[in-house]
Design an enzyme around this catalytic site. Structure first.
Site, PDB file in Angstrom:
ATOM      1  N   TYR A 176     -12.100 -42.248  28.359  1.00 30.47           N
ATOM      2  CA  TYR A 176     -11.009 -42.780  27.541  1.00 30.47           C
ATOM      3  C   TYR A 176     -10.449 -44.054  28.176  1.00 30.47           C
ATOM      4  O   TYR A 176     -10.183 -45.042  27.487  1.00 30.47           O
ATOM      5  CB  TYR A 176      -9.903 -41.746  27.369  1.00 30.47           C
ATOM      6  CG  TYR A 176      -8.707 -42.289  26.618  1.00 30.47           C
ATOM      7  CD1 TYR A 176      -8.708 -42.360  25.234  1.00 30.47           C
ATOM      8  CD2 TYR A 176      -7.587 -42.772  27.308  1.00 30.47           C
ATOM      9  CE1 TYR A 176      -7.627 -42.901  24.540  1.00 30.47           C
ATOM     10  CE2 TYR A 176      -6.503 -43.303  26.625  1.00 30.47           C
ATOM     11  CZ  TYR A 176      -6.525 -43.366  25.245  1.00 30.47           C
ATOM     12  OH  TYR A 176      -5.466 -43.902  24.577  1.00 30.47           O
ATOM     13  N   HIS A 215      -7.497 -56.207  23.013  1.00 33.89           N
ATOM     14  CA  HIS A 215      -7.212 -54.781  23.229  1.00 33.89           C
ATOM     15  C   HIS A 215      -8.174 -54.185  24.266  1.00 33.89           C
ATOM     16  O   HIS A 215      -8.591 -53.030  24.165  1.00 33.89           O
ATOM     17  CB  HIS A 215      -7.302 -53.995  21.910  1.00 33.89           C
ATOM     18  CG  HIS A 215      -6.320 -52.876  21.802  1.00 33.89           C
ATOM     19  ND1 HIS A 215      -5.119 -52.990  21.158  1.00 33.89           N
ATOM     20  CD2 HIS A 215      -6.352 -51.606  22.271  1.00 33.89           C
ATOM     21  CE1 HIS A 215      -4.461 -51.837  21.215  1.00 33.89           C
ATOM     22  NE2 HIS A 215      -5.193 -50.984  21.903  1.00 33.89           N
TER      23      HIS A 215
END
Length: 398
Positions: free
Chosen positions: A34, A287
């Site tokens: 993640y 991002h």
């Protein structure tokens, strides 16, 4: 591992990437991926690092660099380094109360910490643990009432800067998360995930148990019955709003009287629109390569944006920054300061607050060396004369 003359002992971490390896070993794979992963085939994730590596510093010698100053003013604040800890979602899943630990490390080193909307620790908890209030990151949510409440909470603890993320109208496909069955999964996938967690007893002891409560502290009012991050998923997923326009930045400005920065700009045209919307700063960001793949790296996008609006708003940047040399390169390309996310996430996962302090010390030392050997005495004076004409800049001009 047997000692070999051509192999370091490996008894202490020296770099951010050393902390990445420690985090890989200490976290369940689904959590490490993640942090570590990006969108689709991760081409932009890799380009963020590779294009920055391709930028070459221009070494000059025999200059009086006996006094070197890494300080810079950003959005009205004096920073000891041109570095800001970026918002990282789920931080408290990587180490016990990780956002608090990172915020303390940032304060000790004289730089800001940015609290994510989807942090485990609430903004009130982070603010209570430090004397300098954190910056706060916000999404433009469908539930505008809750967004107003979050801004009020940030204002109440004294947050000086609101960082508005504007590149999340929809969520990019993150294949690592899919492969790890994050989300609805069958029985066998759930068993595999449980085994992944069970094989990391230290993480269970220190974080899963010792770091409780593991909820989104800033969202508990929205989903009061939730007891784990997964329980917030439906509500969070429903908040992404593809109808958001630049007019919504005006709405945020109506409710936020402090400094306002938008994060997620990659194109000079959008940078001009941000200026017209009345922001105080922009973050050149893709991002972290976690949204749309095959877009430019931030090192490629930054110079054009800095040239377009750098005299009107403060330009910051993130993406691929692993060393203090990377910081100097980004400043030379046009950023006032940089945001680092994965670096502090890996460090806090590996060694908590001490790990974050260490990587900031290493970055500071890197910056000091780079200033001296590029003939500069202040980071505030670094510009493109500190760089050779690199392949990255050639590609951005073509």
């Amino acid at each position: 591992m047997r000692f070999a003359a051509d192999r370091p002992l490996g008894v202490a971490p020296a770099t951010v990437l050393d902390y990445r390896e420690l985090a890989r070993r200490r976290l369940p794979r689904q959590l490490f991926d993640y942090i570590d992963g990006g969108a689709y085939e991760e081409a932009t994730l890799r380009a963020n690092v590779a294009d920055l590596e391709d930028v070459l510093l221009r070494q000059v010698v025999m200059r009086d660099v006996s006094v070197r100053d890494p300080r810079v003013e950003v959005l009205g604040q004096q920073l000891a380094l041109p570095v800001i800890l970026a918002p990282v979602g789920l931080g408290g899943m990587f180490a016990p109360r990780a956002e608090v630990q990172a915020a303390r490390a940032a304060e000790a080193k004289g730089i800001p910490f940015t609290e994510s909307t989807v942090s485990i620790c609430s903004i009130e908890e982070v603010a209570k643990a430090t004397t300098r209030p954190p910056w706060f990151q916000l999404y433009v949510m469908r539930d505008r009432g809750y967004a107003e409440d979050l801004m009020a909470r940030a204002r109440a603890v004294g947050s000086p800067v609101l960082l508005l993320t504007i590149d999340l109208a929809v969520v990019g496909a993150r294949h690592r998360d899919t492969r790890n069955a994050l989300g609805p999964a069958g029985r066998w996938a759930n068993v595999r995930r449980a085994l992944d967690i069970a094989s990391h007893p230290r993480w269970i002891r220190t974080t899963a148990l010792g770091g409780r409560p593991l909820t989104f502290g800033n969202l508990e009012k929205a989903v009061p019955e939730a007891r784990s991050p997964a329980a917030f998923k439906d509500w969070v997923d429903a908040q992404f709003d593809p109808s958001v326009t630049w007019d919504d930045v005006g709405w945020v400005r109506e409710h936020w009287k402090g400094r306002l920065v938008v994060k997620g700009v990659l194109d000079p045209e959008d940078a001009h629109r941000a200026v017209d919307a009345g922001v105080d700063g922009i973050v050149v960001s893709n991002h972290g390569g976690r949204q749309l793949d095959s877009v430019p790296s931030t090192a490629r996008a930054l110079p054009d944006i800095a040239d377009a609006v750098g005299d009107q708003v403060e330009v910051l940047a993130d993406g691929g920054i692993r060393t203090g040399l990377d910081v100097v390169k980004m400043v030379a390309l046009g950023a006032r300061a940089v945001l680092v996310g994965r670096a502090w996430a890996w460090a806090v996962a590996a060694r908590g607050e001490a790990g974050v302090r260490h990587i900031l010390n290493v970055m500071k030392a890197d910056i000091d060396t780079a200033l001296a050997l590029t003939g500069n005495t202040s980071i505030a004076d670094v510009d493109r004369s500190a760089l050779y004409h690199s392949r990255t800049s050639e590609r951005s001009e073509s």
